[in-house]
Design an enzyme around this catalytic site. Structure first.
Site, PDB file in Angstrom:
ATOM      1  CE1 TYR A 112      -1.335  19.636   5.921  1.00  0.00           C
ATOM      2  CE2 TYR A 112      -1.219  17.363   6.657  1.00  0.00           C
ATOM      3  CZ  TYR A 112      -0.959  18.322   5.706  1.00  0.00           C
ATOM      4  OH  TYR A 112      -0.327  17.984   4.535  1.00  0.00           O
TER       5      TYR A 112
ATOM      6  CG  ASP B 159       2.557  11.477   5.163  1.00  0.00           C
ATOM      7  OD1 ASP B 159       1.680  11.612   4.285  1.00  0.00           O
ATOM      8  OD2 ASP B 159       2.663  12.256   6.122  1.00  0.00           O
TER       9      ASP B 159
ATOM     10  CD  GLU C   2       6.077  15.422   2.349  1.00  0.00           C
ATOM     11  OE1 GLU C   2       6.687  16.096   3.183  1.00  0.00           O
ATOM     12  OE2 GLU C   2       5.345  14.449   2.629  1.00  0.00           O
TER      13      GLU C   2
ATOM     14  CG  ASP D 294      -0.660  14.450   3.835  1.00  0.00           C
ATOM     15  OD1 ASP D 294      -0.282  13.285   4.079  1.00  0.00           O
ATOM     16  OD2 ASP D 294      -0.033  15.457   4.204  1.00  0.00           O
TER      17      ASP D 294
END
Ligand SMILES: *[C@@H]1O[C@H](CO)[C@@H](O)[C@H](O)[C@H]1NC(C)=O
Length: 520
Positions: free
Chosen positions: A243, A94, A492, A91
């Protein structure tokens, strides 16, 4: 590119010039605004945005893989559970494969092609865009192992985040987690159904067999999600802190229904979203965010599109209620609703600002909806959007969307492009495990969990590999940005940040080329 411009010049413009004075005027105003700000190379941005999805690939990489600092990874995913879950996307920075954001990414990539496919094709990037979708949908097909079973996640954020490793070296847990009748997840099933339904539209002409297959899965997943109701993160604990489906599953069920309606023309799905519009919050929630979690604004824009077709007039009342909420969202982006809390925050530099962690996701998804709404207004014969703070034209919406994208590409107080690899200045210490360490292809010596933290994460050097096309979290409320690997809220990137940009870049590139070249 060249060909498309010539076609435009010869075919479309003479018609417009002779019959539509206003269309011509609006072309001139588009031209004027494209000249007034520094011009970005949207074709280059489009090409780069699609490379990003190759950097995020998990599984066995194909022979035509263009991001060559990556190699195969996650080749035993699902093995412990006896299911083949090789493939799909990481995603972000990571190596967890989170189903919910992955599905939303594929839905938005598909919507980009459905809305702007001819422009993506005109820029020569259609094949890459379709490949980006298929990398996701091939995985969803594997993950949907029976009608009421969907594998929701591989790996977990807790163990993954103890390690700073290349995906090719991964030693963290690859446990897979699923939803089923006893552990339902209507949000995840709904979003995956939406993704597969939207993708089935993309493949309809070029690969009808695959399109049917996707549709079949989408219909089953929708039924599963609707019949066995629940929030996926209540059944999959490891998803919870990463999430969490804060908005619940009702938005995903409506979202799935409207995409299934678009894919099938089957009134069962239209009736579902009409009948449940009220009780599911589709026409009630006034919301200023559109994201992997909260889909209401997307549903409302899609519902507004249905209003342009005569055959939907028997649902006019409900569709107009959906539309009034779409208008609320669009007006909020333009800061033309009544009262600050009804408007989206903007930085001094003019960027949509929702929250400090990965704010850019709200910028790209918002810019996409505003652009789609701009096109919708244009097709509705110059109708204007009535906001509390005044009427807004299709052209103003286009300009707003463009302003957000131009900010992303470097027209901002720091002159920084937040699309990695684009322009002269972009983030160089992206919070991304693979990018921050020597490429596996260059040096196959194993790098362990803590070794990665010690030798690479803590380094102040730029990343050795550039995650081209990644859209990072971006600046704070004051347009400030700190290019540090440890600053994950800003540095990120996530797959769903870039996905909506694919459509927007294509449209802006088309406008810039056709309009400029047509007149000069
Ligand atoms: C950004 O670019 C403008 C115009 O070239 C320049 O005036 C300004 O000083 C630059 N700002 C930064 C922070 O580099």
């Amino acid at each position: 590119m060249e060909k498309m411009m010539i076609k435009m010049r010869k075919k479309k413009l003479p018609l417009s010039i002779s019959h539509h004075c206003c269309f011509l005027l609006s072309l001139f105003s588009i031209f004027a605004s494209f000249r007034s700000t520094p011009v970005h190379n949207y074709a280059d941005a489009l090409t780069k945005s699609l490379l990003y999805f190759e950097a995020q690939r998990s599984g066995r990489l194909p022979y035509n893989q263009r991001v060559t600092w990556r190699d195969n990874s996650g080749l035993t995913d699902g093995l412990e559970q006896g299911v083949d879950l090789v493939g799909g996307y990481y995603d972000a920075g990571d190596h967890v494969k989170f189903g919910l954001p992955m599905a939303f990414t594929v839905t938005m990539l598909s919507w980009s092609i459905i809305e702007y496919g001819e422009y993506i094709s005109g820029a020569g990037e259609l094949e890459h865009a379709v490949e980006a979708i298929k990398w996701g949908t091939d995985y969803f097909i594997k993950a949907h192992t029976s009608p009421n079973v969907l594998w929701a996640e591989v790996g977990d954020g807790y163990t993954d985040h103890y390690c700073w490793q290349r995906p090719e070296d991964m030693t963290t847990s690859r446990q897979a987690y699923k939803i089923d009748e006893n552990n339902p997840g209507s949000d995840l099933a709904g979003e995956t159904a939406a993704a597969m339904a939207a993708a089935s539209i993309v493949f309809k002409k070029t690969n009808p067999h695959y399109s049917h297959l996707l549709l079949h899965h989408a219909q089953q997943l929708f039924e599963f999600g609707d019949k066995y109701r629940g929030k996926y993160d209540e059944n999959i604990g490891v998803a919870k802190n990463y999430y969490t489906s804060v908005s619940g599953y009702k938005d995903e069920l409506l979202w799935a229904a409207i995409w299934l309606y678009r894919a099938t023309d089957n009134h069962h799905y239209l009736n579902y979203m009409i009948d449940n519009g009220d009780s599911f919050g589709g026409i009630g929630w006034s919301i200023t965010e559109f994201s992997w979690d909260v889909k209401f604004a997307g549903i409302q824009v899609l519902a507004s599109q249905l209003l342009t077709e005569e055959k939907h007039m028997k649902h006019k009342d409900m569709l107009e209620k959906y539309q009034s909420k779409a208008e609320y969202y669009i007006c909020s982006c333009l800061n033309k609703n009544n009262g600050t809390k009804n408007n989206v925050g903007l930085t001094p530099g003019g960027l949509i600002y929702i929250r400090q962690w990965n704010n850019m996701q709200y910028v790209s998804s918002g810019a996409f909806l505003v652009l789609v709404y701009s096109d919708l207004l244009r097709k509705s014969n110059g109708k204007e959007l009535k906001c509390h703070g005044g009427e807004v034209t299709s052209e103003e919406l286009l300009q707003f969307s463009k302003s957000q994208v131009d900010y992303i590409l470097g027209s901002n107080p720091l002159n920084m492009s937040y699309l990695v690899g684009f322009g002269p200045r972009f983030p160089t210490r992206v919070h991304h495990r693979g990018a921050s360490m020597v490429s596996y292809r260059e040096n196959k010596g194993f790098i362990g969990c803590t070794q990665g933290y010690d030798n690479w994460y803590g380094s102040t050097d730029p990343n050795p590999n550039i995650v081209v096309g990644a859209l990072v979290g971006g600046p704070n409320h004051n347009d400030e940005f700190n290019d540090k690997r440890g600053n994950y809220m800003q540095t990120e990137a996530c797959t769903y940040n870039t996905a909506p940009l694919v459509g927007i870049f294509a449209k802006l590139n088309y406008l810039e080329n056709t309009v400029l070249h047509a007149f000069y």
